[in-house]
Design a protein around this motif. Structure first.
Motif, mmCIF file in Angstrom:
data_model
loop_
_atom_site.group_PDB
_atom_site.id
_atom_site.type_symbol
_atom_site.label_atom_id
_atom_site.label_comp_id
_atom_site.label_asym_id
_atom_site.label_seq_id
_atom_site.Cartn_x
_atom_site.Cartn_y
_atom_site.Cartn_z
ATOM 1 N N ARG A 62 -23.873 -9.616 45.523
ATOM 2 C CA ARG A 62 -23.270 -8.991 44.349
ATOM 3 C C ARG A 62 -24.233 -7.926 43.827
ATOM 4 O O ARG A 62 -25.445 -8.121 43.831
ATOM 5 N N LEU A 75 -22.624 -15.491 26.817
ATOM 6 C CA LEU A 75 -22.108 -15.217 28.159
ATOM 7 C C LEU A 75 -23.003 -14.317 29.001
ATOM 8 O O LEU A 75 -22.737 -14.142 30.190
ATOM 9 N N PRO A 88 -15.237 -1.993 31.422
ATOM 10 C CA PRO A 88 -13.929 -2.381 31.974
ATOM 11 C C PRO A 88 -13.120 -1.163 32.408
ATOM 12 O O PRO A 88 -13.276 -0.063 31.873
ATOM 13 N N GLU A 91 -18.691 -14.807 34.399
ATOM 14 C CA GLU A 91 -17.260 -14.529 34.482
ATOM 15 C C GLU A 91 -16.467 -15.829 34.519
ATOM 16 O O GLU A 91 -16.935 -16.851 35.016
ATOM 17 N N ASP A 92 -15.262 -15.797 33.998
ATOM 18 C CA ASP A 92 -14.381 -16.968 33.993
ATOM 19 C C ASP A 92 -12.996 -16.546 34.485
ATOM 20 O O ASP A 92 -12.275 -15.828 33.784
ATOM 21 N N SER A 130 -15.485 -17.541 37.757
ATOM 22 C CA SER A 130 -16.505 -16.839 38.525
ATOM 23 C C SER A 130 -16.185 -16.929 40.004
ATOM 24 O O SER A 130 -15.768 -17.979 40.504
ATOM 25 N N ARG A 141 -23.267 -11.144 33.223
ATOM 26 C CA ARG A 141 -22.261 -11.812 32.398
ATOM 27 C C ARG A 141 -21.596 -12.913 33.201
ATOM 28 O O ARG A 141 -21.200 -12.708 34.347
ATOM 29 N N THR A 187 -16.343 -4.564 38.103
ATOM 30 C CA THR A 187 -15.219 -5.435 38.436
ATOM 31 C C THR A 187 -15.392 -5.924 39.845
ATOM 32 O O THR A 187 -16.221 -5.427 40.603
ATOM 33 N N LYS A 188 -14.632 -6.914 40.225
ATOM 34 C CA LYS A 188 -14.645 -7.345 41.615
ATOM 35 C C LYS A 188 -13.557 -6.604 42.384
ATOM 36 O O LYS A 188 -12.677 -5.975 41.794
ATOM 37 N N SER A 196 -21.766 -14.677 39.430
ATOM 38 C CA SER A 196 -22.293 -14.873 38.080
ATOM 39 C C SER A 196 -22.667 -16.336 37.838
ATOM 40 O O SER A 196 -23.637 -16.624 37.127
ATOM 41 N N ARG A 197 -21.913 -17.268 38.431
ATOM 42 C CA ARG A 197 -22.257 -18.686 38.276
ATOM 43 C C ARG A 197 -23.628 -18.982 38.902
ATOM 44 O O ARG A 197 -24.459 -19.689 38.313
#
Length: 318
Positions: free
Chosen positions: A50, A17, A194, A73-74, A76, A71, A221-222, A80-81
């Motif tokens: 970002r 990831l 986190p 993210e899922d 995203s 990383r 984090t977003k 990150s994508r």
């Protein structure tokens, strides 16, 4: 904002990831230096940007490249994508380095705590401390073996000062209280990862009587999502008397900029403190992670990138 056009030199899978993205200047010229904890903002093709911390990687210290750790993210939100889709030869636009998470410069020891992708600024701090011969200890936590990125450079940098922790192995799981208790009494604590980890470290430190100014954090984090019950409110600028309406789903910063007001900000996640301003009248709806409970209860300051209003109007010292 200074913009740099950079070329992807390498895109390396650190874990399933996490990718290390190595960037260099288009003409091979040296890149601006960056202090430990610094980040750059990468422009996204669909607009916006970002932030990604710069990694002081032992294999990339010639000044000609930067390393980012990203990383996937899922789900995203796009950043990150996009970053994971980069390949050697692709071009990206970034800001110059910025630093909201600086390392102290005096001789006090450091306790470094990282969770997941939060290792990126922490690795750079460890590298700087090791080069200077300063005392430090690094605790790196993740969900399972095989999910911790940059372990090879960390081993070279830290040696026996690195402790790895895995959530699915009880015997290795991070004990925040123990890590704090074993640190030197004057250690400065840095934690990145986190929100739950950061809050656990802050709470444990407070319970042990560690002064809040000795616990420094950066959250990966977003920004908080808009709430279904969000309503419009007004912001009055005390300096000019200008009144701006903030719509549901719109941030105070976006509303002010649309009205032609120049605002200072950076993270847009409520964790850096750059956009903090004084509240003269009205009741803030705090949604940041940087203010203490006492500061939030006072209602005297707020982070205008993510927080809103419980009252119909806020009067801000802007």
């Amino acid at each position: 904002m200074t913009e740099l056009t950079l070329i992807v030199r390498e895109a390396i899978a650190e874990t399933p990831l996490v990718k290390a993205i190595v960037l260099g200047s288009a003409d091979g010229a040296p890149l601006p230096p960056a202090a430990p904890g610094a980040h750059v903002r990468v422009a996204l093709p669909e607009g916006g940007d970002r932030p990604y911390s710069l990694v002081d990687h032992p294999d990339h210290r010639d000044g000609g490249t930067w390393v980012l750790g990203v990383r996937l993210e899922d789900p995203s939100a796009g950043g990150s994508r996009f970053m994971h889709g980069l390949a050697p030869g692709d071009r990206v636009t970034t800001s110059a380095p910025q630093n909201n998470f600086p390392l102290h410069e005096d001789a006090r020891p450091a306790l470094l705590i990282a969770g997941g992708i939060g290792i990126t600024p922490i690795l750079s701090m460890a590298a700087a401390l090791a080069r200077a011969g300063r005392d430090f200890r690094l605790h790196y936590a993740g969900r399972a073996r095989g999910q911790l990125a940059f372990l090879a450079p960390l081993a070279r940098i830290c040696g026996d000062r690195l402790a790895c922790h895995y959530d699915d192995e009880p015997e290795t799981r991070l004990d925040v209280g123990k890590a704090l208790a074993e640190a030197p009494a004057d250690a400065v604590v840095y934690v990145c990862g986190p929100e739950g980890m950061i809050e656990a470290v802050k709470a444990a430190a407070a319970g042990m009587g560690i002064a809040p100014e000795r616990v420094r954090s950066e959250l990966f984090t977003k920004a908080p999502a808009a709430g279904a019950d969000d309503t419009a409110f007004e912001v009055e600028l005390r300096s000019t008397g200008q009144v701006v309406t903030v719509a549901p789903g719109e941030s105070i910063i976006d509303a002010l900029e649309a009205a032609g007001v120049d605002v200072l900000y950076d993270c847009r996640r409520g964790d850096c403190g750059i956009c903090q301003c004084d509240v003269i009248e009205g009741v803030p709806d705090h949604r940041d992670v940087i203010l203490s409970d006492a500061e939030k209860a006072s209602g005297k300051v707020m982070q205008i990138c993510v927080s809103r209003a419980k009252s119909s109007r806020l009067v801000l010292d802007l």
